[in-house]
Scaffold this motif. Structure first.
Motif, PDB file in Angstrom:
ATOM      1  N   ILE A  90     -14.700  40.320 -61.656  1.00 53.04           N
ATOM      2  CA  ILE A  90     -13.626  41.322 -61.678  1.00 53.04           C
ATOM      3  C   ILE A  90     -13.336  41.823 -60.259  1.00 53.04           C
ATOM      4  CG2 ILE A  90     -13.012  43.654 -62.451  1.00 53.04           C
ATOM      5  CD1 ILE A  90     -14.562  43.043 -65.044  1.00 53.04           C
ATOM      6  N   LEU A  91     -14.401  42.205 -59.534  1.00 51.18           N
ATOM      7  CA  LEU A  91     -14.192  42.770 -58.187  1.00 51.18           C
ATOM      8  C   LEU A  91     -13.556  41.741 -57.252  1.00 51.18           C
ATOM      9  CD1 LEU A  91     -17.451  44.872 -57.786  1.00 51.18           C
ATOM     10  CD2 LEU A  91     -15.134  45.698 -58.171  1.00 51.18           C
ATOM     11  N   ALA A  92     -14.079  40.509 -57.277  1.00 49.87           N
ATOM     12  CA  ALA A  92     -13.543  39.483 -56.381  1.00 49.87           C
ATOM     13  C   ALA A  92     -12.086  39.183 -56.724  1.00 49.87           C
ATOM     14  CB  ALA A  92     -14.378  38.216 -56.469  1.00 49.87           C
ATOM     15  N   MET A  93     -11.749  39.179 -58.022  1.00 51.14           N
ATOM     16  CA  MET A  93     -10.368  38.898 -58.409  1.00 51.14           C
ATOM     17  C   MET A  93      -9.439  40.037 -58.001  1.00 51.14           C
ATOM     18  SD  MET A  93     -10.002  35.877 -59.407  1.00 51.14           S
ATOM     19  CE  MET A  93      -8.247  35.935 -59.725  1.00 51.14           C
ATOM     20  N   ILE A  94      -9.940  41.289 -58.080  1.00 51.62           N
ATOM     21  CA  ILE A  94      -9.088  42.405 -57.650  1.00 51.62           C
ATOM     22  C   ILE A  94      -8.769  42.251 -56.162  1.00 51.62           C
ATOM     23  CG2 ILE A  94      -9.045  44.903 -57.226  1.00 51.62           C
ATOM     24  CD1 ILE A  94     -10.598  45.243 -59.860  1.00 51.62           C
ATOM     25  N   VAL A  95      -9.814  41.995 -55.360  1.00 49.58           N
ATOM     26  CA  VAL A  95      -9.591  41.778 -53.929  1.00 49.58           C
ATOM     27  C   VAL A  95      -8.621  40.617 -53.730  1.00 49.58           C
ATOM     28  CG1 VAL A  95     -10.688  41.102 -51.750  1.00 49.58           C
ATOM     29  CG2 VAL A  95     -11.851  42.686 -53.287  1.00 49.58           C
ATOM     30  N   GLY A  96      -8.860  39.519 -54.457  1.00 49.73           N
ATOM     31  CA  GLY A  96      -8.053  38.315 -54.293  1.00 49.73           C
ATOM     32  C   GLY A  96      -6.600  38.529 -54.664  1.00 49.73           C
ATOM     33  N   ILE A  97      -6.361  39.214 -55.782  1.00 48.17           N
ATOM     34  CA  ILE A  97      -4.983  39.380 -56.251  1.00 48.17           C
ATOM     35  C   ILE A  97      -4.217  40.331 -55.330  1.00 48.17           C
ATOM     36  CG2 ILE A  97      -3.562  40.340 -58.109  1.00 48.17           C
ATOM     37  CD1 ILE A  97      -5.631  39.166 -60.079  1.00 48.17           C
ATOM     38  N   VAL A  98      -4.825  41.467 -54.993  1.00 49.09           N
ATOM     39  CA  VAL A  98      -4.126  42.443 -54.141  1.00 49.09           C
ATOM     40  C   VAL A  98      -3.822  41.837 -52.772  1.00 49.09           C
ATOM     41  CG1 VAL A  98      -4.342  44.659 -52.960  1.00 49.09           C
ATOM     42  CG2 VAL A  98      -5.081  44.441 -55.338  1.00 49.09           C
ATOM     43  N   LEU A  99      -4.858  41.246 -52.159  1.00 55.27           N
ATOM     44  CA  LEU A  99      -4.656  40.659 -50.831  1.00 55.27           C
ATOM     45  C   LEU A  99      -3.719  39.449 -50.907  1.00 55.27           C
ATOM     46  CD1 LEU A  99      -5.464  40.922 -47.891  1.00 55.27           C
ATOM     47  CD2 LEU A  99      -7.458  39.502 -48.353  1.00 55.27           C
ATOM     48  N   GLY A 100      -3.861  38.666 -51.981  1.00 59.76           N
ATOM     49  CA  GLY A 100      -3.028  37.471 -52.144  1.00 59.76           C
ATOM     50  C   GLY A 100      -1.548  37.819 -52.266  1.00 59.76           C
ATOM     51  N   PHE A 124      -7.102  28.942 -42.917  1.00 59.36           N
ATOM     52  CA  PHE A 124      -8.518  29.084 -42.618  1.00 59.36           C
ATOM     53  C   PHE A 124      -9.364  29.192 -43.885  1.00 59.36           C
ATOM     54  CE2 PHE A 124     -12.359  31.488 -41.733  1.00 59.36           C
ATOM     55  CZ  PHE A 124     -12.894  30.727 -40.713  1.00 59.36           C
ATOM     56  N   PHE A 125      -8.966  30.082 -44.802  1.00 47.28           N
ATOM     57  CA  PHE A 125      -9.834  30.349 -45.953  1.00 47.28           C
ATOM     58  C   PHE A 125      -9.762  29.245 -47.009  1.00 47.28           C
ATOM     59  CE2 PHE A 125      -9.992  34.447 -43.980  1.00 47.28           C
ATOM     60  CZ  PHE A 125     -11.281  34.871 -44.245  1.00 47.28           C
ATOM     61  N   ARG A 126      -8.687  28.472 -47.011  1.00 49.86           N
ATOM     62  CA  ARG A 126      -8.648  27.340 -47.926  1.00 49.86           C
ATOM     63  C   ARG A 126      -9.323  26.139 -47.324  1.00 49.86           C
ATOM     64  NH1 ARG A 126      -3.009  25.839 -50.607  1.00 49.86           N
ATOM     65  NH2 ARG A 126      -2.596  25.396 -48.440  1.00 49.86           N
ATOM     66  N   GLY A 127      -9.427  26.145 -45.991  1.00 50.35           N
ATOM     67  CA  GLY A 127      -9.900  24.958 -45.289  1.00 50.35           C
ATOM     68  C   GLY A 127     -11.406  24.890 -45.128  1.00 50.35           C
ATOM     69  N   THR A 128     -12.134  25.954 -45.500  1.00 46.17           N
ATOM     70  CA  THR A 128     -13.588  25.930 -45.364  1.00 46.17           C
ATOM     71  C   THR A 128     -14.214  26.183 -46.734  1.00 46.17           C
ATOM     72  OG1 THR A 128     -13.472  28.263 -44.750  1.00 46.17           O
ATOM     73  CG2 THR A 128     -13.670  26.692 -42.950  1.00 46.17           C
ATOM     74  N   PRO A 129     -15.391  25.576 -46.999  1.00 45.76           N
ATOM     75  CA  PRO A 129     -15.997  25.719 -48.326  1.00 45.76           C
ATOM     76  C   PRO A 129     -16.372  27.172 -48.620  1.00 45.76           C
ATOM     77  CG  PRO A 129     -17.070  23.990 -47.085  1.00 45.76           C
ATOM     78  CD  PRO A 129     -16.185  24.709 -46.138  1.00 45.76           C
ATOM     79  N   VAL A 130     -16.214  27.573 -49.855  1.00 43.05           N
ATOM     80  CA  VAL A 130     -16.495  28.956 -50.216  1.00 43.05           C
ATOM     81  C   VAL A 130     -17.985  29.267 -50.044  1.00 43.05           C
ATOM     82  CG1 VAL A 130     -16.745  28.471 -52.692  1.00 43.05           C
ATOM     83  CG2 VAL A 130     -16.066  30.740 -51.934  1.00 43.05           C
ATOM     84  N   PHE A 177     -16.018  35.859 -51.976  1.00 46.61           N
ATOM     85  CA  PHE A 177     -15.217  35.297 -53.067  1.00 46.61           C
ATOM     86  C   PHE A 177     -13.806  35.889 -53.073  1.00 46.61           C
ATOM     87  CE2 PHE A 177     -19.445  34.753 -55.469  1.00 46.61           C
ATOM     88  CZ  PHE A 177     -19.682  33.556 -54.816  1.00 46.61           C
ATOM     89  N   GLY A 178     -13.720  37.192 -52.787  1.00 46.38           N
ATOM     90  CA  GLY A 178     -12.415  37.860 -52.799  1.00 46.38           C
ATOM     91  C   GLY A 178     -11.493  37.338 -51.710  1.00 46.38           C
ATOM     92  N   LEU A 179     -12.004  37.227 -50.485  1.00 51.23           N
ATOM     93  CA  LEU A 179     -11.157  36.763 -49.375  1.00 51.23           C
ATOM     94  C   LEU A 179     -10.762  35.307 -49.570  1.00 51.23           C
ATOM     95  CD1 LEU A 179     -12.660  38.398 -46.163  1.00 51.23           C
ATOM     96  CD2 LEU A 179     -10.996  39.280 -47.784  1.00 51.23           C
ATOM     97  N   ASN A 180     -11.703  34.512 -50.100  1.00 49.77           N
ATOM     98  CA  ASN A 180     -11.386  33.111 -50.354  1.00 49.77           C
ATOM     99  C   ASN A 180     -10.308  33.005 -51.431  1.00 49.77           C
ATOM    100  OD1 ASN A 180     -12.239  30.485 -52.154  1.00 49.77           O
ATOM    101  ND2 ASN A 180     -12.382  30.157 -49.950  1.00 49.77           N
ATOM    102  N   GLU A 181     -10.475  33.802 -52.482  1.00 44.62           N
ATOM    103  CA  GLU A 181      -9.520  33.786 -53.586  1.00 44.62           C
ATOM    104  C   GLU A 181      -8.123  34.192 -53.117  1.00 44.62           C
ATOM    105  OE1 GLU A 181     -10.026  32.556 -56.478  1.00 44.62           O
ATOM    106  OE2 GLU A 181      -7.977  33.019 -57.065  1.00 44.62           O
ATOM    107  N   ALA A 182      -8.071  35.161 -52.187  1.00 45.44           N
ATOM    108  CA  ALA A 182      -6.772  35.659 -51.708  1.00 45.44           C
ATOM    109  C   ALA A 182      -5.926  34.514 -51.159  1.00 45.44           C
ATOM    110  CB  ALA A 182      -6.976  36.730 -50.648  1.00 45.44           C
ATOM    111  N   ALA A 183      -6.585  33.551 -50.505  1.00 45.16           N
ATOM    112  CA  ALA A 183      -5.843  32.422 -49.939  1.00 45.16           C
ATOM    113  C   ALA A 183      -5.163  31.625 -51.046  1.00 45.16           C
ATOM    114  CB  ALA A 183      -6.787  31.525 -49.143  1.00 45.16           C
ATOM    115  N   TYR A 184      -5.890  31.387 -52.140  1.00 43.63           N
ATOM    116  CA  TYR A 184      -5.304  30.636 -53.255  1.00 43.63           C
ATOM    117  C   TYR A 184      -4.262  31.469 -53.985  1.00 43.63           C
ATOM    118  CZ  TYR A 184      -8.873  27.163 -52.453  1.00 43.63           C
ATOM    119  OH  TYR A 184      -9.637  26.199 -51.873  1.00 43.63           O
ATOM    120  N   MET A 185      -4.605  32.766 -54.195  1.00 42.98           N
ATOM    121  CA  MET A 185      -3.683  33.638 -54.918  1.00 42.98           C
ATOM    122  C   MET A 185      -2.362  33.799 -54.164  1.00 42.98           C
ATOM    123  SD  MET A 185      -4.506  34.551 -57.903  1.00 42.98           S
ATOM    124  CE  MET A 185      -3.058  35.578 -58.024  1.00 42.98           C
ATOM    125  N   SER A 186      -2.423  33.772 -52.832  1.00 46.37           N
ATOM    126  CA  SER A 186      -1.192  33.976 -52.069  1.00 46.37           C
ATOM    127  C   SER A 186      -0.230  32.817 -52.323  1.00 46.37           C
ATOM    128  CB  SER A 186      -1.488  34.116 -50.581  1.00 46.37           C
ATOM    129  OG  SER A 186      -1.663  32.859 -49.986  1.00 46.37           O
TER     130      SER A 186
END
Lengths: 334, 254
Positions: A90-100, A124-130, A177-186
């Motif tokens: 939940i927390l990582a997705m909140i970070v990911g969605i808002v930032l994304g 950067f965040f999509r290009g390196t392994p989580v 997880f949140g910052l990595n997710e933001a790249a995909y969510m964006s």
């Protein structure tokens, strides 16, 4: 079908290839069910007293150790791990969605600096392994032993943190997880925003809405229809990605299971316990996603798609109708 | 209060180096209906979009209700207006689009109230009352809870007109309002527009409906290649065209 008002029997097309495929599918399902509930010999004899006579037969046990699975399924260690997994997700997705979302809006900005900044982030965040990102955040104290909030390029500081205490394993996992997710969510959010017809923005603008208002009241609600399905996918994917948090010592679902099996060597049953819980949460998420999609489909379709219950009812009605018509041939049309 | 509603002097506009408007002069009086006609690509729509600043004109002077569109004259310099001022100007100019552009995720009623509530800050109750009144006016009082996708093109366009009217505009712009409609649905939209013209609304209409122009317009402008070729009273312009180009255009359209 009628000719001259008389009922005529209708012969449907026979799908022979489909029937073969159905038989094969049923066979595979039967094999899977059989092996799931098959037994293995234990090598010991099991004896009972049946009406005063001693009867013995070779002992056997479930191949998939369902008894042990049942024993551990709801132990507090597993349930705590499950809770941690859900919290992380939940927390990582909140970070990911808002930032994304923010990144997506930046990416579409007419300002080149903002759009390049968003592009670079994603690159950067999509290009390196989580997993690498997780390890970096967990060890970030090596680079920055302390963090201060103050005025850049000056000696003025307001707050001072010790990085090691701030970045616990759990925080590091949420951040990574949140910052990595933001790249995909964006990228997902960007696709949704682009999918909204430009005429909608023009109409909003011509009513006197500002860019922000037209984004909030006109574009985003319509973009959601495109954004929700892949986001549901991302949540489910995140649920399972959190199992990587075990690498930095967060005791999540898989971590809890492995803690137990490293003590009692019941590896398979405990992996099954974890897998079953992942499946249960995924199922709940999928149901939630279905109703969310239905909500945001408002206005896009002339009638909303049926709920699963409605669909089952339709299917049953359809099959009944088929049997009825096949038996009696079709009534002449009136 | 200036005497003209819209005044354009030598308005120029290019896209990526292609000049679409090459110095357009046009005057629209209060309460008048003005029709812009001309072949596609002649700059009619662009001119319309410049008037409510959906497009920025590159050169020339464009005034709506005496105010410069998008700029302000202060101390002998032209200052570009900020977003808020431009949005304020736009909210008083209604626009109706060729492809309706109704908000797909909102019901008919919500389409008509959203601008009133979010832009003008009117209470939801008052906005609904106004919306219902306008729906009656365009003959769609029983469709308020429908979504746009459930309506015919003609009905959608009438809702779009009601949406624009809800903002109480001083000027209405129509960008080929009937071009995307099935022929049998054109009439119902034109009827609403005629009714609006009779009520004294100032209207600029880009159209290919020559009969509408003849019947309703006070002035017709014929644009070709980014300039006004001919203008004047519709009965004269459309029945006895002076320029060769208008004559050949009319022979193709009529």
């Amino acid at each position: 079908m009628t000719t001259n008002g008389d009922a005529v029997k209708v012969v449907p097309v026979r799908h022979y290839g489909r029937w073969v495929a159905v038989c094969l599918a049923i066979l595979v399902v039967a094999m899977v069910i059989h092996t799931l509930f098959s037994k293995l010999p234990t090598g010991h004899k099991v004896c009972h007293l049946v009406s005063g006579v001693r009867a013995c037969h070779p002992g056997s046990t479930w191949r998939f150790s369902w008894t042990i699975v049942g024993q551990y399924f709801t132990t507090s260690e597993i349930l705590h791990g499950l809770l941690t997994t859900v919290e992380l997700t939940i927390l990582a997705m909140i970070v990911g969605i808002v930032l994304g979302m923010t990144l997506a809006v930046m990416r579409l900005s007419p300002n080149r600096v903002l759009s390049m900044a968003a592009w670079t982030y994603t690159w950067f965040f999509r290009g390196t392994p989580v997993l690498v990102q997780l390890l970096v955040w967990f060890n970030i104290a090596i680079l920055y032993p302390s963090l201060t909030l103050g005025i850049p390029f000056s000696n003025v500081t307001f707050i001072h943190f010790n990085t090691v205490t701030l970045f616990s394993a759990f925080t590091a996992a949420v951040v990574a997880f949140g910052l990595n997710e933001a790249a995909y969510m964006s990228e997902i959010a960007r696709a949704g925003l682009i999918a909204v017809d430009e005429g909608q923005i023009e109409a909003a603008t011509s009513l006197g809405m500002t860019r922000r208002q037209s984004l909030r009241y006109v574009v985003l609600p319509q973009a959601m229809r495109v954004i929700i399905p892949p986001t549901g996918n991302e949540v489910i994917s995140m649920l399972k990605t959190t199992s990587l948090a075990g690498f930095v010592g967060v005791v999540e679902l898989l971590g809890a299971a492995s803690n137990i099996y490293s003590g009692n060597y019941e590896i398979m049953p405990l992996l099954l316990v974890a897998s079953l819980w992942y499946l249960i949460v995924t199922t709940i998420l999928s149901i939630g996603q279905f109703y969310l999609e239905r909500h945001f489909a408002k206005g896009a379709l002339r009638s909303p798609p049926p709920t699963p219950i409605q669909r089952v009812r339709q299917d049953v009605r359809g099959i009944l109708l088929k049997f009825r018509t096949r038996r009696g041939a079709l009534e002449p049309l009136r | 209060m200036s005497e003209h509603m819209v005044e354009a002097r030598a308005v120029h506009k290019s896209y990526n180096g292609v000049e679409v408007l090459k110095g357009v002069d046009l005057t629209v009086e209060r309460g008048e209906v003005t029709c812009l006609i001309g072949p596609s690509g002649s700059g009619k729509s662009t001119l319309l979009r410049c008037i409510n600043h959906l497009e920025k004109h590159d050169a020339g002077e464009l005034r709506v209700d005496g105010e410069l569109v998008g700029y302000q004259m202060r101390g002998g310099k032209l200052h570009e207006r900020n977003d808020k001022q431009i949005c304020g100007e736009r909210s008083r100019i209604g626009m109706v689009f060729q492809r309706f552009n109704l908000f797909q995720h909102l019901t008919v009623l919500e389409n008509i109230t959203i601008g009133q509530v979010k832009v003008k800050g009117i209470s939801t109750e008052a906005a609904r009352a106004k919306a219902r009144e306008l729906l009656t006016r365009v003959g769609l009082e029983n469709k308020e809870s429908h979504y746009p996708a459930q309506l015919s093109g003609g009905q959608q366009q009438r809702v779009a007109i009601a949406r624009a009217l809800a903002m109480e505009p001083k000027l209405m712009l129509f960008d080929e309002p009937t071009s995307a409609l099935d022929p049998e649905l054109v009439g119902e939209v034109l009827d609403v527009m005629k009714d609006l013209a009779r009520s004294g609304m100032t209207m600029i209409v880009v159209t290919h409906e020559m009969n509408f122009a003849k019947e309703v317009a006070d002035t017709v402008y014929f644009l070709d290649g980014g300039v006004i070729e001919e203008s004047g009273n519709p009965r004269e312009v459309l029945t006895a065209p002076k320029s060769e180009r208008l004559r050949s255009f009319l022979s193709k359209v009529l």
